[in-house]
Write a protein that holds these residues in place. Structure first.
Motif: not given
Length: 532
Positions: A257-274, A306-310
């Motif tokens: 869904t999201l458009p291409e933004v290249g290399d932004p100065d900060r992320p648009k969203l951070v996703f943590f996958f526990d 960001y992946f969270i695992t043992q």
């Protein structure tokens, strides 16, 4: 906590390490938080979420143990760890200020947060096959169902839509097999049973409308802080495959869904996958390839994962190689396999001449970690032993009353709470069946006088036309053991072959007149009748 361009993670460990900062411009280069149970992964996850939020970056994370809900409340001087927190803050040069963060609570079951849903069509056959643990043949049948729904204009929104469509395919298996390839009724039955198991586990609540609007995960509050979306997953973890499939669907939707933004100065969203290992356990190669593709390309959409695992070994090497920001808590080496994993984990870091990385990963204490973050030009930083900074928000869960209050004040309040059941495949197929039944009844009524006039039983006695009790028709029924004589077969009113939809309608209409058909209707349509 965070500067204009970085997030302070910690510093000043036993190895006298330098302060460690995650540069926001590399926040979308993905990351890894790993370590054995009880070594501090949850606190690291919490302080990273705080840092991104303070920098105006929305966050999505799952709360597997129920501990992360405290992000919505401020830390307190009355907390039992206030003293140790202040001591550590002074040691690493942090001016610790307690504060709460803007949060949105979500819950697949609608109990500890706003309901979160997807449509069956959005989930797609690949992820749904993974969720239902289907064989290759069964996955093929599911692909046929999705293709057929597209061609017949049958929206697949909730589970009863898919169940009704599978009934249709089973009743018309021969015609469909000719067009799409073999469709075995045994495979259809297996899929239906899997859907029943999923329904009994509460998974049916995942499917339906209103479906999640991804824009609602990317909000900021009035002060510009990114909202932290927390998915209650303590109950969801009872169905680990459902948990992993849902998060992968969400990640895939962001990618599509999201458009291409290249290399932004900060992320648009951070996703943590526990509990990331659940994503890869027994996963088919096609699914692992999809995860790798998403991880490789989604950073250009401004999303950091960001992946969270043992154990880092839980993550496939092709994906692990893309994780530039790493926080490695202690790994215990009790077995030969553990020692091998420990060695492999140490070898992935840029070495520090002041200490042995392998020994450091084995020996760091709770709340301490071996860290490496991307530096300027995206170069991996030298590994450091780091004391992780204390959180500003409450450590541990909040009480139900505060959660309810925060939910009521959320911008999502009322938007997803009430499900919507608009016309979709289930309702459309039922309407076609009812129309076919009415047409069949009208045609039968129109042909009845012709049958009466042509029947030798009606001609044998005038009383038959007058409704006499001892007419020829009644005698015929007595001679035939009380059964009606066979009706005259009706010829087709058109020489054209039926469409798939018409074929289903006729077969479904025939089912309505039989006891077996009534049982099928009760099983598939009963939920609708009960809701009225």
């Amino acid at each position: 906590m965070t500067g204009q361009d970085s997030i302070f993670v910690g510093g000043g460990g036993e190895g006298h390490g330098l302060p460690q900062n995650l540069l926001l411009k590399y926040g979308n280069r993905h990351g890894l938080i790993a370590g054995a149970t009880g070594t501090g992964k949850t606190v690291t996850l919490q302080i990273l979420a705080e840092g991104f939020s303070a920098a105006g970056v929305p966050v999505f994370m799952s709360d597997v143990k129920g501990d992360l809900s405290g992000l919505g409340a401020s830390g307190s001087a009355s907390h039992k760890l206030h003293g140790p927190f202040m001591e550590r803050a002074a040691k690493i040069g942090l001016d610790l200020q307690y504060r709460a963060f803007p949060v949105t609570y979500w819950d697949l079951f609608g109990e500890q947060g706003h309901p979160i849903r997807a449509t069956v069509a959005e989930m797609g056959p690949l992820l749904l096959s993974r969720l239902l643990e289907l064989t290759e043949a069964q996955e093929g049948v599911l692909n046929v169902a999705f293709r057929l729904a597209d061609e017949e204009g049958l929206p697949l929104l909730d589970m009863k839509d898919l169940q009704a469509l599978l009934v249709f395919i089973g009743e018309n298996a021969d015609a469909i097999s000719t067009r799409y390839g073999l469709v075995a009724t045994a495979s259809i039955g297996a899929i239906q049973r899997r859907l029943l198991v999923l329904e009994n586990q509460g998974g049916a609540r995942l499917f339906g409308e209103p479906a999640l609007d991804l824009a609602d995960l990317m909000l900021t509050d009035a002060a510009g802080a990114g909202r932290i979306n927390i998915l209650a997953a303590d109950k969801l973890m009872n169905s680990p495959r459902l948990y992993a499939t849902f998060l992968l669907w969400l990640l895939s939707e962001l990618f599509e869904t999201l458009p291409e933004v290249g290399d932004p100065d900060r992320p648009k969203l951070v996703f943590f996958f526990d509990e990331a290992h659940l994503l890869f356990d027994d996963a088919p190669k096609a699914l692992v390839d999809k995860v790798e593709q998403v991880a490789r390309l989604i950073r250009s959409k401004g999303v950091g994962v960001y992946f969270i695992t043992q154990n880092p070994a839980d993550v496939p090497e092709d994906i692990l190689g893309q994780l530039g920001n790493r926080v490695q808590h202690a790994l215990r080496a009790f077995t030969a396999k553990d020692q091998k994993d420990l060695k492999m984990a140490a070898e992935t870091y840029r070495p520090n001449p002041r200490f042995d990385t392998q020994e450091a990963i084995r020996d760091v204490g709770t709340g301490e970690a071996v860290t490496s973050f991307l530096e300027n030009k995206g170069i991996p930083g030298i590994v450091e032993r780091t004391l992780i900074r204390p959180p500003s928000s409450q450590l541990g869960p909040i009480d139900p009353a505060l959660r309810a209050s925060l939910m009521a004040a959320s911008p999502m309040a009322g938007k997803y709470d009430k499900p919507i059941d608009r016309d979709s495949a289930y309702e459309m197929l039922r309407a076609r069946a009812e129309a076919a039944a009415r047409e069949a009844a009208a045609q039968e009524a129109a042909e009845a006088p012709e049958q009466d006039a042509a029947s030798p039983w009606t001609r044998s006695s005038p009383g038959a036309r007058e409704g006499g009790a001892d007419d020829g028709y009644a005698r015929a029924r007595r001679y035939d053991g009380g059964r009606d004589p066979a009706p005259k077969p009706r010829s087709s009113s058109s020489g054209r072959s039926d469409s798939v939809g018409t074929a289903f309608a006729k077969s479904f209409a025939r089912q309505l007149g039989s006891k077996t058909g009534q049982a099928v209707v009760r099983g598939i349509l009963g939920s609708l009748f009960r809701s009225r």
